[in-house]
Design a protein around this motif. Sequence first.
Motif, PDB file in Angstrom:
ATOM      1  N   VAL A 129       0.840  -1.205   0.000  1.00 39.34           N
ATOM      2  CA  VAL A 129       0.000   0.000   0.000  1.00 39.34           C
ATOM      3  C   VAL A 129       0.874   1.254   0.000  1.00 39.34           C
ATOM      4  O   VAL A 129       0.610   2.214  -0.736  1.00 39.34           O
ATOM      5  CB  VAL A 129      -0.959   0.009   1.219  1.00 39.34           C
ATOM      6  CG1 VAL A 129      -1.573   1.381   1.441  1.00 39.34           C
ATOM      7  CG2 VAL A 129      -2.049  -1.046   1.050  1.00 39.34           C
ATOM      8  N   HIS A 130       1.938   1.252   0.796  1.00 40.26           N
ATOM      9  CA  HIS A 130       2.809   2.428   0.897  1.00 40.26           C
ATOM     10  C   HIS A 130       3.749   2.568  -0.292  1.00 40.26           C
ATOM     11  O   HIS A 130       3.993   3.683  -0.760  1.00 40.26           O
ATOM     12  CB  HIS A 130       3.616   2.389   2.198  1.00 40.26           C
ATOM     13  CG  HIS A 130       2.762   2.550   3.409  1.00 40.26           C
ATOM     14  ND1 HIS A 130       2.107   3.731   3.722  1.00 40.26           N
ATOM     15  CD2 HIS A 130       2.416   1.674   4.381  1.00 40.26           C
ATOM     16  CE1 HIS A 130       1.417   3.578   4.820  1.00 40.26           C
ATOM     17  NE2 HIS A 130       1.574   2.339   5.245  1.00 40.26           N
ATOM     18  N   GLU A 131       4.265   1.444  -0.785  1.00 39.89           N
ATOM     19  CA  GLU A 131       5.264   1.498  -1.856  1.00 39.89           C
ATOM     20  C   GLU A 131       4.656   1.530  -3.255  1.00 39.89           C
ATOM     21  O   GLU A 131       5.203   2.154  -4.156  1.00 39.89           O
ATOM     22  CB  GLU A 131       6.230   0.325  -1.717  1.00 39.89           C
ATOM     23  CG  GLU A 131       7.064   0.421  -0.443  1.00 39.89           C
ATOM     24  CD  GLU A 131       7.944  -0.800  -0.210  1.00 39.89           C
ATOM     25  OE1 GLU A 131       8.207  -1.559  -1.163  1.00 39.89           O
ATOM     26  OE2 GLU A 131       8.365  -0.994   0.946  1.00 39.89           O
ATOM     27  N   TYR A 132       3.554   0.824  -3.445  1.00 40.54           N
ATOM     28  CA  TYR A 132       2.909   0.719  -4.760  1.00 40.54           C
ATOM     29  C   TYR A 132       1.391   0.816  -4.592  1.00 40.54           C
ATOM     30  O   TYR A 132       0.671  -0.173  -4.746  1.00 40.54           O
ATOM     31  CB  TYR A 132       3.270  -0.606  -5.441  1.00 40.54           C
ATOM     32  CG  TYR A 132       4.749  -0.836  -5.586  1.00 40.54           C
ATOM     33  CD1 TYR A 132       5.485  -0.157  -6.557  1.00 40.54           C
ATOM     34  CD2 TYR A 132       5.426  -1.736  -4.754  1.00 40.54           C
ATOM     35  CE1 TYR A 132       6.852  -0.368  -6.686  1.00 40.54           C
ATOM     36  CE2 TYR A 132       6.778  -1.951  -4.883  1.00 40.54           C
ATOM     37  CZ  TYR A 132       7.491  -1.266  -5.846  1.00 40.54           C
ATOM     38  OH  TYR A 132       8.840  -1.476  -5.985  1.00 40.54           O
ATOM     39  N   PRO A 133       0.867   2.001  -4.271  1.00 38.91           N
ATOM     40  CA  PRO A 133      -0.564   2.131  -3.988  1.00 38.91           C
ATOM     41  C   PRO A 133      -1.475   1.704  -5.148  1.00 38.91           C
ATOM     42  O   PRO A 133      -2.563   1.184  -4.914  1.00 38.91           O
ATOM     43  CB  PRO A 133      -0.747   3.607  -3.642  1.00 38.91           C
ATOM     44  CG  PRO A 133       0.515   4.280  -4.002  1.00 38.91           C
ATOM     45  CD  PRO A 133       1.584   3.256  -4.117  1.00 38.91           C
ATOM     46  N   ASP A 134      -1.047   1.902  -6.381  1.00 42.34           N
ATOM     47  CA  ASP A 134      -1.883   1.492  -7.523  1.00 42.34           C
ATOM     48  C   ASP A 134      -2.039  -0.031  -7.564  1.00 42.34           C
ATOM     49  O   ASP A 134      -3.137  -0.537  -7.811  1.00 42.34           O
ATOM     50  CB  ASP A 134      -1.280   1.974  -8.849  1.00 42.34           C
ATOM     51  CG  ASP A 134      -1.359   3.486  -9.011  1.00 42.34           C
ATOM     52  OD1 ASP A 134      -2.100   4.129  -8.238  1.00 42.34           O
ATOM     53  OD2 ASP A 134      -0.688   4.016  -9.909  1.00 42.34           O
ATOM     54  N   ILE A 135      -0.950  -0.735  -7.314  1.00 43.39           N
ATOM     55  CA  ILE A 135      -1.007  -2.201  -7.299  1.00 43.39           C
ATOM     56  C   ILE A 135      -1.846  -2.660  -6.107  1.00 43.39           C
ATOM     57  O   ILE A 135      -2.706  -3.538  -6.245  1.00 43.39           O
ATOM     58  CB  ILE A 135       0.410  -2.803  -7.227  1.00 43.39           C
ATOM     59  CG1 ILE A 135       1.227  -2.430  -8.469  1.00 43.39           C
ATOM     60  CG2 ILE A 135       0.341  -4.325  -7.062  1.00 43.39           C
ATOM     61  CD1 ILE A 135       2.694  -2.804  -8.394  1.00 43.39           C
ATOM     62  N   ALA A 136      -1.615  -2.054  -4.964  1.00 48.22           N
ATOM     63  CA  ALA A 136      -2.350  -2.441  -3.754  1.00 48.22           C
ATOM     64  C   ALA A 136      -3.848  -2.234  -3.927  1.00 48.22           C
ATOM     65  O   ALA A 136      -4.647  -3.055  -3.461  1.00 48.22           O
ATOM     66  CB  ALA A 136      -1.839  -1.653  -2.554  1.00 48.22           C
ATOM     67  N   SER A 137      -4.244  -1.158  -4.596  1.00 45.76           N
ATOM     68  CA  SER A 137      -5.679  -0.921  -4.778  1.00 45.76           C
ATOM     69  C   SER A 137      -6.299  -2.013  -5.642  1.00 45.76           C
ATOM     70  O   SER A 137      -7.424  -2.448  -5.389  1.00 45.76           O
ATOM     71  CB  SER A 137      -5.946   0.463  -5.361  1.00 45.76           C
ATOM     72  OG  SER A 137      -5.465   0.570  -6.673  1.00 45.76           O
ATOM     73  N   LYS A 138      -5.563  -2.497  -6.637  1.00 42.31           N
ATOM     74  CA  LYS A 138      -6.065  -3.612  -7.459  1.00 42.31           C
ATOM     75  C   LYS A 138      -6.195  -4.878  -6.619  1.00 42.31           C
ATOM     76  O   LYS A 138      -7.182  -5.607  -6.727  1.00 42.31           O
ATOM     77  CB  LYS A 138      -5.130  -3.869  -8.645  1.00 42.31           C
ATOM     78  CG  LYS A 138      -5.131  -2.782  -9.685  1.00 42.31           C
ATOM     79  CD  LYS A 138      -4.133  -3.099 -10.789  1.00 42.31           C
ATOM     80  CE  LYS A 138      -4.005  -1.958 -11.779  1.00 42.31           C
ATOM     81  NZ  LYS A 138      -3.005  -2.248 -12.835  1.00 42.31           N
TER      82      LYS A 138
END
Length: 167
Positions: A129-138
């Motif tokens: 979530v902190h490092e790659y928020p776009d990936i985490a949202s998926k």
Amino acid sequence: MMDAIWNNWFRSTNKTVIDLLRGVPVFKGLSDGELKKVERYMVTRRFVGGEYIFSQHEPGAGMYMVIAGHVKILMESANETKELSLLIEGDFFGEMALLDESERSASAVAASDNVDLLSFFRGDLLKLVHEYPDIASKVLWNIGMVLSDRLRKNNEMSFEVCKRLPQ
């Protein structure tokens, strides 16, 4: 006989972590580059037959994906144990623990020797979530879809059980 040997010889046993993740709905729609970033957070562990991966009622910490072997999901009480499912390569379980620390609703036990699991823990998701928020949202969206699908199926099963009960 020759066909069996031929099939075993050419069967792909060298699946990569990326190949496994591609087949898990929690990681649906992620590009190869995104999956490689997620892969950095994964840990592989081997279990022997009969070894508990986690026990019912302990706090959840993360999800698991079956790389090799079989895993039993069990509901246990003081009087009996019921097998809910037998998971095989490519199956996943424990994804609710990515969202909260609630007690596990069932136990997971290695049903064969050399059970290899890939794990992804809540802390790893928080780092994502902190490092790659776009990936985490998926990933979070996909977890929601998986849980929604399971709830819908559970509701259908409950309805079928209720129809059979005396009025």
